[in-house]
Design a protein around this motif. Sequence first.
Motif, PDB file in Angstrom:
ATOM      1  N   GLU A 181       4.357  -4.917  -9.777  1.00  0.00           N
ATOM      2  CA  GLU A 181       4.973  -3.513  -9.746  1.00  0.00           C
ATOM      3  C   GLU A 181       3.656  -2.691  -9.766  1.00  0.00           C
ATOM      4  OE1 GLU A 181       9.076  -4.774 -11.671  1.00  0.00           O
ATOM      5  OE2 GLU A 181       7.535  -4.511 -13.046  1.00  0.00           O
ATOM      6  N   ILE A 182       4.128  -1.403  -9.498  1.00  0.00           N
ATOM      7  CA  ILE A 182       2.866  -0.549  -9.577  1.00  0.00           C
ATOM      8  C   ILE A 182       3.162   0.555 -10.744  1.00  0.00           C
ATOM      9  CG2 ILE A 182       4.028   1.345  -8.028  1.00  0.00           C
ATOM     10  CD1 ILE A 182       1.028   1.652  -6.930  1.00  0.00           C
ATOM     11  N   PHE A 183       1.819   0.741 -11.370  1.00  0.00           N
ATOM     12  CA  PHE A 183       1.677   1.344 -12.622  1.00  0.00           C
ATOM     13  C   PHE A 183       0.957   2.584 -12.579  1.00  0.00           C
ATOM     14  CE2 PHE A 183       3.368  -1.020 -16.283  1.00  0.00           C
ATOM     15  CZ  PHE A 183       3.901  -2.116 -15.481  1.00  0.00           C
ATOM     16  N   LEU A 184       1.567   3.877 -12.757  1.00  0.00           N
ATOM     17  CA  LEU A 184       0.769   4.951 -12.698  1.00  0.00           C
ATOM     18  C   LEU A 184       0.500   5.450 -14.055  1.00  0.00           C
ATOM     19  CD1 LEU A 184       0.156   7.998 -11.253  1.00  0.00           C
ATOM     20  CD2 LEU A 184       2.509   8.524 -11.369  1.00  0.00           C
ATOM     21  N   GLU A 199       7.415   1.512 -10.529  1.00  0.00           N
ATOM     22  CA  GLU A 199       8.074   0.762  -9.447  1.00  0.00           C
ATOM     23  C   GLU A 199       9.495   1.207  -8.946  1.00  0.00           C
ATOM     24  OE1 GLU A 199       6.363  -1.399  -7.331  1.00  0.00           O
ATOM     25  OE2 GLU A 199       7.884  -1.630  -6.132  1.00  0.00           O
ATOM     26  N   TYR A 200      10.240   1.588  -9.715  1.00  0.00           N
ATOM     27  CA  TYR A 200      11.743   2.174  -9.357  1.00  0.00           C
ATOM     28  C   TYR A 200      11.605   3.581  -9.208  1.00  0.00           C
ATOM     29  CZ  TYR A 200      16.964   2.250 -10.099  1.00  0.00           C
ATOM     30  OH  TYR A 200      18.227   2.473  -9.661  1.00  0.00           O
ATOM     31  N   SER A 241       0.915  -1.150   0.025  1.00  0.00           N
ATOM     32  CA  SER A 241       0.047   0.031  -0.093  1.00  0.00           C
ATOM     33  C   SER A 241       0.627   1.137  -0.063  1.00  0.00           C
ATOM     34  CB  SER A 241      -0.735   0.064   1.307  1.00  0.00           C
ATOM     35  OG  SER A 241      -0.216   0.133   2.371  1.00  0.00           O
ATOM     36  N   GLY A 242       2.148   1.113   0.535  1.00  0.00           N
ATOM     37  CA  GLY A 242       3.034   2.271   0.475  1.00  0.00           C
ATOM     38  C   GLY A 242       3.337   2.684  -0.825  1.00  0.00           C
ATOM     39  N   ALA A 243       3.503   1.818  -1.777  1.00  0.00           N
ATOM     40  CA  ALA A 243       3.537   2.189  -3.406  1.00  0.00           C
ATOM     41  C   ALA A 243       2.604   3.054  -3.817  1.00  0.00           C
ATOM     42  CB  ALA A 243       3.627   0.704  -4.160  1.00  0.00           C
ATOM     43  N   MET A 244       1.261   2.821  -3.272  1.00  0.00           N
ATOM     44  CA  MET A 244       0.327   3.746  -3.834  1.00  0.00           C
ATOM     45  C   MET A 244       0.520   5.258  -3.480  1.00  0.00           C
ATOM     46  SD  MET A 244      -2.903   1.104  -3.152  1.00  0.00           S
ATOM     47  CE  MET A 244      -4.271   1.824  -3.875  1.00  0.00           C
ATOM     48  N   TYR A 245       0.702   5.281  -2.057  1.00  0.00           N
ATOM     49  CA  TYR A 245       1.036   6.500  -1.579  1.00  0.00           C
ATOM     50  C   TYR A 245       2.125   7.259  -2.285  1.00  0.00           C
ATOM     51  CZ  TYR A 245      -2.543   5.750   1.712  1.00  0.00           C
ATOM     52  OH  TYR A 245      -3.776   5.337   2.292  1.00  0.00           O
ATOM     53  N   GLU A 277      -2.307   1.026 -10.787  1.00  0.00           N
ATOM     54  CA  GLU A 277      -2.571  -0.695 -11.086  1.00  0.00           C
ATOM     55  C   GLU A 277      -1.579  -1.328 -10.561  1.00  0.00           C
ATOM     56  OE1 GLU A 277      -4.275  -2.109 -15.296  1.00  0.00           O
ATOM     57  OE2 GLU A 277      -3.207  -0.235 -15.334  1.00  0.00           O
ATOM     58  N   PHE A 278      -1.602  -2.503  -9.762  1.00  0.00           N
ATOM     59  CA  PHE A 278      -0.565  -3.341  -9.709  1.00  0.00           C
ATOM     60  C   PHE A 278      -0.509  -4.459 -10.868  1.00  0.00           C
ATOM     61  CE2 PHE A 278      -0.982  -1.734  -5.602  1.00  0.00           C
ATOM     62  CZ  PHE A 278       0.491  -1.443  -5.221  1.00  0.00           C
ATOM     63  N   ILE A 279       0.790  -4.374 -11.317  1.00  0.00           N
ATOM     64  CA  ILE A 279       1.129  -5.705 -12.578  1.00  0.00           C
ATOM     65  C   ILE A 279       1.907  -6.701 -12.160  1.00  0.00           C
ATOM     66  CG2 ILE A 279       1.286  -6.223 -15.123  1.00  0.00           C
ATOM     67  CD1 ILE A 279       0.049  -3.439 -15.514  1.00  0.00           C
ATOM     68  N   PHE A 280       1.751  -8.027 -12.275  1.00  0.00           N
ATOM     69  CA  PHE A 280       2.598  -8.891 -12.038  1.00  0.00           C
ATOM     70  C   PHE A 280       3.855  -8.980 -13.060  1.00  0.00           C
ATOM     71  CE2 PHE A 280       4.218 -13.411 -11.463  1.00  0.00           C
ATOM     72  CZ  PHE A 280       4.595 -13.383  -9.998  1.00  0.00           C
TER      73      PHE A 280
END
Length: 225
Positions: free
Chosen positions: A80-83, A89-90, A35-39, A69-72
């Motif tokens: 990994e998170i997609f904005l 992610e990086y 959830s931290g990746a979302m923030y 979105e999270f994509i495996f």
Amino acid sequence: MAKKIIVAIDGWSSCGKSTLAKQLAKELGYIYVDSGAMYRAIALYFLRNNIDLTSTKDITVALKNINLEFIFNAQNGSSEIFLNGENVEYLIRDMLIAEKVSNVAAIKEVREFAVAQQQKMGAKKGIVMDGRDIGTVVFPKAELKLFMTADSAIRVQRRFKELFEKNPNISIEEVKDNLELRDYIDSNREVSPLKQAKDAIVLDNSNLSEKQQFQLAVDWVKEKI
Ligand code: DC
């Protein structure tokens, strides 16, 4: 078949929450959500678009333009998170984001936006989510709640090692100051501050190996399913 549960992992910055959460999700065949990746991704969007953090109107409009979105990624075995379609992610692990994210995560509208999505992801259970308010706000009825902590000097060392690999110019003082400030903001904000849920199990991993903490957590999961 064993019943599916929700595992909520909260705790201080750099306690190894995501390491444990990923291992547990893999072991159980559950979804893992950072959830931290979302923030962090929201903070990146705000930074790129110069969003004024004091303007509720600007924030509300900005959030309408954010799609997370999270994509495996089968290559590295993690999601990994997609904005808005871009893999960030990086980028979101950068110090620039670490400096901004706690202030962004303290905004009520931002939390409502993120929490609604997190609750949707967990609607079918079978999920391990880590963060700061997962056991208290996002999934107050989670079957297993862990509250992770570790000695602050150890946490600084861990985060320093992680960041140094990417940026050899980083100093330990910088990392220490950032961790202390984030923990302060995260646990003192008005909206859903970091705190231990009453029914959470405290996991202090200062003197535990990754393997030992994983075994402990697996045993606690087994008691619940
Ligand atoms: O876990 P992390 O360090 O990637 O989290 C980044 C920031 O986001 C952290 O400073 C606090 C915030 N956060 C939050 O407020 N609530 C969550 N559920 C997860 C993270």
